[in-house]
Write a protein that holds these residues in place. Structure first.
Motif, PDB file in Angstrom:
ATOM      1  N   ALA A   1       0.837  -1.194   0.000  1.00  0.00           N
ATOM      2  CA  ALA A   1       0.000   0.000   0.000  1.00  0.00           C
ATOM      3  C   ALA A   1       0.874   1.247   0.000  1.00  0.00           C
ATOM      4  CB  ALA A   1      -0.918  -0.001   1.213  1.00  0.00           C
ATOM      5  N   ALA A   2       0.758   2.039  -1.067  1.00  0.00           N
ATOM      6  CA  ALA A   2       1.540   3.268  -1.165  1.00  0.00           C
ATOM      7  C   ALA A   2       0.941   4.388  -0.329  1.00  0.00           C
ATOM      8  CB  ALA A   2       1.650   3.707  -2.623  1.00  0.00           C
ATOM      9  N   GLN A   3      -0.298   4.232   0.080  1.00  0.00           N
ATOM     10  CA  GLN A   3      -0.987   5.185   0.949  1.00  0.00           C
ATOM     11  C   GLN A   3      -1.720   4.400   2.039  1.00  0.00           C
ATOM     12  OE1 GLN A   3      -0.755   8.431   0.721  1.00  0.00           O
ATOM     13  NE2 GLN A   3       0.355   8.498  -1.230  1.00  0.00           N
ATOM     14  N   PRO A   4      -2.151   5.063   3.119  1.00  0.00           N
ATOM     15  CA  PRO A   4      -2.946   4.352   4.123  1.00  0.00           C
ATOM     16  C   PRO A   4      -4.210   3.779   3.496  1.00  0.00           C
ATOM     17  CG  PRO A   4      -2.202   6.462   4.989  1.00  0.00           C
ATOM     18  CD  PRO A   4      -1.857   6.454   3.523  1.00  0.00           C
ATOM     19  N   ILE A   5      -4.576   2.574   3.912  1.00  0.00           N
ATOM     20  CA  ILE A   5      -5.781   1.931   3.404  1.00  0.00           C
ATOM     21  C   ILE A   5      -6.642   1.498   4.578  1.00  0.00           C
ATOM     22  CG2 ILE A   5      -4.699   1.154   1.251  1.00  0.00           C
ATOM     23  CD1 ILE A   5      -4.404  -1.631   2.532  1.00  0.00           C
ATOM     24  N   GLN A   6      -7.860   1.091   4.252  1.00  0.00           N
ATOM     25  CA  GLN A   6      -8.792   0.663   5.298  1.00  0.00           C
ATOM     26  C   GLN A   6      -9.441  -0.652   4.902  1.00  0.00           C
ATOM     27  OE1 GLN A   6     -12.492   2.946   6.010  1.00  0.00           O
ATOM     28  NE2 GLN A   6     -11.748   3.257   8.111  1.00  0.00           N
ATOM     29  N   THR A   7      -9.590  -1.545   5.885  1.00  0.00           N
ATOM     30  CA  THR A   7     -10.373  -2.762   5.693  1.00  0.00           C
ATOM     31  C   THR A   7     -11.455  -2.734   6.765  1.00  0.00           C
ATOM     32  OG1 THR A   7      -8.901  -4.037   7.136  1.00  0.00           O
ATOM     33  CG2 THR A   7      -8.431  -4.078   4.777  1.00  0.00           C
ATOM     34  N   GLY A   8     -12.709  -2.636   6.317  1.00  0.00           N
ATOM     35  CA  GLY A   8     -13.772  -2.418   7.297  1.00  0.00           C
ATOM     36  C   GLY A   8     -13.527  -1.090   7.991  1.00  0.00           C
ATOM     37  N   ASN A   9     -13.435  -1.112   9.328  1.00  0.00           N
ATOM     38  CA  ASN A   9     -13.151   0.117  10.064  1.00  0.00           C
ATOM     39  C   ASN A   9     -11.722   0.172  10.593  1.00  0.00           C
ATOM     40  OD1 ASN A   9     -13.212  -1.746  12.074  1.00  0.00           O
ATOM     41  ND2 ASN A   9     -14.920  -0.840  13.217  1.00  0.00           N
ATOM     42  N   VAL A  10     -10.860  -0.716  10.084  1.00  0.00           N
ATOM     43  CA  VAL A  10      -9.462  -0.762  10.522  1.00  0.00           C
ATOM     44  C   VAL A  10      -8.580  -0.050   9.495  1.00  0.00           C
ATOM     45  CG1 VAL A  10      -7.514  -2.240  11.085  1.00  0.00           C
ATOM     46  CG2 VAL A  10      -9.837  -2.926  11.747  1.00  0.00           C
ATOM     47  N   THR A  11      -7.803   0.923   9.990  1.00  0.00           N
ATOM     48  CA  THR A  11      -6.898   1.663   9.119  1.00  0.00           C
ATOM     49  C   THR A  11      -5.508   1.064   9.185  1.00  0.00           C
ATOM     50  OG1 THR A  11      -8.154   3.711   9.410  1.00  0.00           O
ATOM     51  CG2 THR A  11      -5.867   3.922   8.648  1.00  0.00           C
ATOM     52  N   TRP A  12      -4.948   0.885   8.002  1.00  0.00           N
ATOM     53  CA  TRP A  12      -3.588   0.326   7.883  1.00  0.00           C
ATOM     54  C   TRP A  12      -2.674   1.404   7.337  1.00  0.00           C
ATOM     55  CZ3 TRP A  12      -2.557  -4.809   9.174  1.00  0.00           C
ATOM     56  CH2 TRP A  12      -3.681  -5.608   9.447  1.00  0.00           C
ATOM     57  N   PRO A  13      -1.454   1.538   7.863  1.00  0.00           N
ATOM     58  CA  PRO A  13      -0.561   2.616   7.428  1.00  0.00           C
ATOM     59  C   PRO A  13       0.049   2.356   6.061  1.00  0.00           C
ATOM     60  CG  PRO A  13       0.548   1.219   9.014  1.00  0.00           C
ATOM     61  CD  PRO A  13      -0.866   0.735   8.953  1.00  0.00           C
TER      62      PRO A  13
ATOM     63  N   GLY B   1      -6.091 -11.601   8.586  1.00  0.00           N
ATOM     64  CA  GLY B   1      -6.899 -11.837   7.393  1.00  0.00           C
ATOM     65  C   GLY B   1      -8.184 -11.040   7.438  1.00  0.00           C
ATOM     66  N   VAL B   2      -8.642 -10.604   6.276  1.00  0.00           N
ATOM     67  CA  VAL B   2      -9.896  -9.846   6.184  1.00  0.00           C
ATOM     68  C   VAL B   2     -10.780 -10.492   5.133  1.00  0.00           C
ATOM     69  CG1 VAL B   2      -8.816  -7.694   6.939  1.00  0.00           C
ATOM     70  CG2 VAL B   2      -8.922  -8.213   4.497  1.00  0.00           C
ATOM     71  N   ASN B   3     -12.073 -10.282   5.299  1.00  0.00           N
ATOM     72  CA  ASN B   3     -13.049 -10.940   4.424  1.00  0.00           C
ATOM     73  C   ASN B   3     -13.665 -10.019   3.384  1.00  0.00           C
ATOM     74  OD1 ASN B   3     -12.822 -13.491   5.651  1.00  0.00           O
ATOM     75  ND2 ASN B   3     -14.165 -12.835   7.321  1.00  0.00           N
ATOM     76  N   SER B   4     -13.316  -8.717   3.403  1.00  0.00           N
ATOM     77  CA  SER B   4     -13.903  -7.787   2.451  1.00  0.00           C
ATOM     78  C   SER B   4     -12.888  -6.740   2.065  1.00  0.00           C
ATOM     79  CB  SER B   4     -15.130  -7.096   3.061  1.00  0.00           C
ATOM     80  OG  SER B   4     -15.624  -6.086   2.187  1.00  0.00           O
TER      81      SER B   4
END
Length: 910
Positions: free
Chosen positions: A598-610, A642-645
């Protein structure tokens, strides 16, 4: 002496004098290894097993092993053999312990007494005095840590024979008072490379142009280094190499009071005492014994009329040598450098002859004299050693720095690796089970002293321990430098400043190695030193239940694997906040799995990843993805979720967005041979293979002119590169990722190479600038210094720590969280900023710059400010990333590993 005259003299010698060492033009003409008898008949002499005299050829390791074991077997009453380890190429390493039959019979009890002396805590002085009174001094000799410095290796056979076989009354008496330990080969693999090569071409020619002379060694067979091309006389900082671990482990087990490391080559023999500077943590008794042993050696040499020198070359400042490290343990550590070898025979400038046997003879004589001086004053020596260890505890309790604390932070593996490195050095490390506070704590990377709270799981090194002097030396942020030595260097600097830029009489500075080395900085862990030592709850770490991770054994396990979402339907994600995150990504990709970042912060559900989060999408991989991710992540100590969406609840980007960049399956080449530094190449080799388990292909520097299409990334370690690199540039333009270190970066910045708009700043750039400014930073638009006289060119730094500021928007810094970090800077090269690419790391124009080590006033900091440390430049469809230093320096600088991985793994995709 003219060569023709010398040849005629040799021909004129009578037949009886034709044995090589009877030549009067040699130092060893009247020397015999067998004039200290009578000798025991049942103990075999080395030549009876070798089939030749020691010094007539290079002895291979298996033959030396045969000789030593045969002597030990024949003299069991005096000799005990201990296996201490195995080299990288699977050669068994042993030490040979020699003393009187009475001492050998109670050797286990003596070792227990040595343990008691080495750790005086809890004992009364009367109890210690009783142990000291019955404990012999221990004297340790190590042969040839640099494998092509062979006389120490060869002398070990003659030394063992002497101590095992001689019935000379003086020798027998000395063996009652002291134990000699012989480590015959510190570098079996490097020595074997050299010995096989030399024996294959040596004819005993003394001509300087002969293949057998030292400078004739081919790059791949040069014997100075171990298998991984580490200089093991620099590795005692972190003790990364197997051979070093074996030897230091033996020293910690036997607690020698004197250690002598047998080297070569100098113009005449070098012996103790050492030169300035001496590490400030080496205090007290070693100096007295260094003088005494040096004088004893000198007297032994004077009997033969042999030349020697003392003090003026080899210092004890850097704590990672085989003389300074034992000294910080309490020994009188010294280096001995001989003047004969590695060629069987060579000419001196005056026409006299210097032989390998000559070099062996001098190591033999110096070693015996060292032992005899020590044995004659054994009680005093043991008492002084015990006092040094006790003083280490007292000084640690009363000193300003009482503790060093480092926390797991975002990379618990790196913190545990630092703890393991200290433990390998015998330093006590406690892992806390509850939080605690300090009223006065100073950070290694931030300014100021303040109160701090430390969490449970922090690592604590109390300096009030027997290894406190060594701990302080390895951990202090800014080592104290001998003021007399420092003034001498500054005086040279001032005189150099007055010379013309074309002067050929510039004075060189006398640093033998780097001047800063704090391990918490090198490892890049969050660390502090404290001026207080309140009570804490914790457990002293040991390797009893150690866990192997890569090349190292850690004192405890690190959580890893899929910790959430084991059967994910969408993707598996892990942060790029630990070094091993890239290890996991690279291993997966090299096995054929598809990974993105990820070149920018991303989100899976309501979790933000740097930014920098690694992403492995389920739909784009084989069904074995989950199982393999879990297995490799556990081995790497990386937590994966792991994430489902792919749907982000409220952020702009998710795992399906274009900012998640697909990466090429890596195929990495590392350049060797030519003028590439062995140690820089070796650090990359060992780090990739042993620490990270990442495959690569070593290629010759000449291969850069051929077909490079098989590779996605190429690393050029520090060193010289020839030509204008046109073929390499075309490869980059077609999508390759090129990473350069140190000297290779200087080559890459050449205008004719055309890989970057950044330029090395030189005197030529400054000729048109007649005025002088003491405040202006480097001019980024011209990639030269702002007005400074050429005399102000950066003075040659010995290796010091300076802050850099990171561009956290550049893809090379993906996963990096803090904007400032210290780095190691050495040499005199300054790199101007790129105006066409990214200035990934720049020395700050304001605020703290120097963190540790030596600097030149009104020069080092002023000229570094605003210059580039890491530059990234887009070239066609590929990228070049240039480090001005050696980012994997000696395999123990780990703070930059993530950016090296980003450069080589991502450079073809960004």
């Amino acid at each position: 002496m003219p060569r023709l005259l010398l040849a005629l003299m040799l021909l004129a010698l009578p037949a009886a004098a034709q044995h090589p060492w009877d030549n009067p033009l040699r130092d060893d003409a009247k020397f015999s290894f067998y004039d200290r008898g009578p000798y025991r008949q049942g103990v075999p002499r080395p030549e009876s097993i070798l089939g030749f005299n020691v010094g007539d050829a290079h002895t291979q390791y298996h033959l030396q092993e045969r000789v030593l074991l045969a002597i030990a077997e024949a003299a069991k009453d005096r000799v005990r053999v201990e296996e201490i380890g195995v080299s990288n190429e699977r050669r068994t390493m042993r030490i040979y312990i020699v003393s009187s039959p009475e001492n050998i019979a109670r050797l286990d009890a003596i070792r227990a007494d040595l343990d008691r002396i080495a750790d005086p805590r809890g004992a009364t002085q009367a109890q210690l005095d009783a142990v000291i009174a019955r404990t012999p001094a221990v004297v340790w000799f190590s042969g040839s840590v640099h494998g092509d410095e062979v006389p120490g290796f060869e002398a070990s056979m003659q030394l063992l024979y002497h101590f095992a076989a001689s019935n000379e009354p003086a020798t027998l008496e000395h063996l009652k008072n002291a134990i000699v330990i012989i480590n015959p080969s510190s570098n079996p693999d490097g020595h074997e490379r050299f010995a096989v090569w030399s024996n294959s071409i040596a004819v005993g020619s003394a001509e300087a142009t002969a293949l057998e002379q030292q400078r004739g060694q081919p790059w791949a067979t040069r014997g100075r280094f171990n298998h991984y091309r580490f200089d093991m006389n620099r590795d005692l900082m972190a003790i990364t190499q197997r051979e070093v671990q074996a030897i230091t482990g033996g020293m910690l087990r036997w607690h020698p009071m004197v250690t002598a490391d047998l080297h070569g080559y100098t113009s005449t023999y070098y012996m103790a005492p050492a030169a300035r500077p001496v590490n400030a943590n080496i205090s007290g008794w070693p100096f007295k014994w260094s003088e005494a042993i040096g004088r004893g050696n000198a007297a032994a040499f004077d009997r033969y009329g042999w030349l020697y020198f003392v003090r003026d070359a080899f210092d004890l400042y850097y704590p990672g040598y085989y003389d300074s490290w034992p000294s910080l343990n309490g020994a009188m550590g010294t280096t001995y450098e001989t003047d004969g070898g590695p060629a069987l025979l060579q000419y001196r400038e005056d026409g006299t002859l210097l032989s390998l046997r000559d070099g062996i003879s001098k190591h033999y004589v110096a070693s015996i004299a060292t032992f005899e001086t020590s044995a004659a004053r054994a009680r005093e020596m043991v008492r002084d050693y015990a006092a040094f260890r006790a003083k280490a505890v007292t000084d640690g309790r009363n000193g300003t720095i009482k503790r060093v604390v480092f926390v797991p932070g975002s990379d618990p593996v790196r913190a545990a690796e630092l703890a393991a490195a200290l433990m390998r050095a015998g330093i006590e490390v406690t892992r806390t089970t509850a939080g605690f506070s300090s009223t006065r704590a100073s950070s290694y990377t931030e300014d100021g002293t303040r109160a701090r709270n430390f969490p449970a799981g922090s690592y604590v090194v109390d300096l009030a321990q027997p290894q406190g002097k060594l701990a302080k030396a390895l951990l202090e942020a800014d080592p104290e430098l001998d003021p007399v030595f420092a003034r001498e260097q500054l005086a040279k600097f001032q005189r150099n400043q007055q010379r013309s830029r074309n002067a050929d009489d510039t004075e060189g500075y006398e640093f033998y190695d780097v001047s800063a080395w704090a391990l918490p900085v090198a490892y890049g862990v969050e660390a502090y030193w404290t001026e207080d030592a309140p009570a804490l709850q914790g457990q002293l770490l040991s390797f009893t239940n150690g866990v192997r991770m890569g090349a190292e054994v850690l004192p405890h396990a690190i959580t890893g694997g899929i910790v959430e979402g084991r059967d994910a339907r969408s993707a598996y994600l892990w942060r790029n906040d630990r070094n091993n995150a890239a290890k996991l990504a690279a291993q997966l990709m090299q096995e054929g799995f598809r990974v993105a970042i990820a070149a920018q912060p991303i989100q899976t559900g309501n979790v933000t990843w740097p930014r920098g989060t690694w992403v492995a999408r389920v739909s784009r991989n084989e069904t074995t993805l989950a199982a393999r991710v879990d297995t490799l992540a556990k081995l790497a100590g990386v937590e994966v979720r792991g994430v489902n969406s792919a749907f982000p609840d409220d952020a702009q980007y998710g795992t399906g967005s274009s900012v998640v960049v697909d990466l090429k399956r890596p195929s990495i080449a590392v350049v060797a041979e030519g003028n590439i530094s062995h140690t820089s190449f070796g650090a990359v080799w060992w780090s990739l293979e042993q620490r990270y388990g990442v495959r690569f292909t070593p290629i010759s520097a000449n291969a850069l002119n051929g077909d490079l299409s098989a590779f996605t990334g190429i690393i050029i370690p520090s060193g010289g590169v020839q030509g204008n690199g046109a073929n390499l540039k075309r490869w980059v333009e077609n999508g390759g990722a090129l990473v350069t270190f140190g000297g290779a970066t200087s080559w890459a910045t050449r205008e004719d190479v055309g890989l970057t708009s950044a330029r090395r700043i030189t005197c030529a750039d400054k000729k048109a600038e007649p005025t002088r400014s003491t405040a202006a930073p480097l001019d980024s638009t011209r990639a030269t210094a702002s007005p400074n006289a050429c005399a102000d060119q950066l003075a040659d730094l010995p290796g010091s720590h300076f802050d850099v500021v990171l561009d956290l928007t550049n893809w090379v810094t993906l996963g990096m969280e803090k904007q400032r970090m210290p780095v190691l800077v050495g040499g005199s090269s300054v790199l101007g900023l790129s105006h066409d690419g990214g200035n990934v790391a720049v020395f700050p124009t304001t605020g703290t710059l120097k963190r540790g080590g030596f600097t030149f006033p009104d020069n080092s900091e002023r000229l570094l400010r605003g210059s580039a440390f890491i530059v990234q430049e887009r070239v066609g469809r590929g990228n070049v990333v240039m480090f001005t230093n050696d980012p994997m320096f000696r395999g123990w600088w780990r703070a930059l590993d993530r950016m090296v991985f980003n450069a080589v793994l991502l450079g073809g995709s960004f």
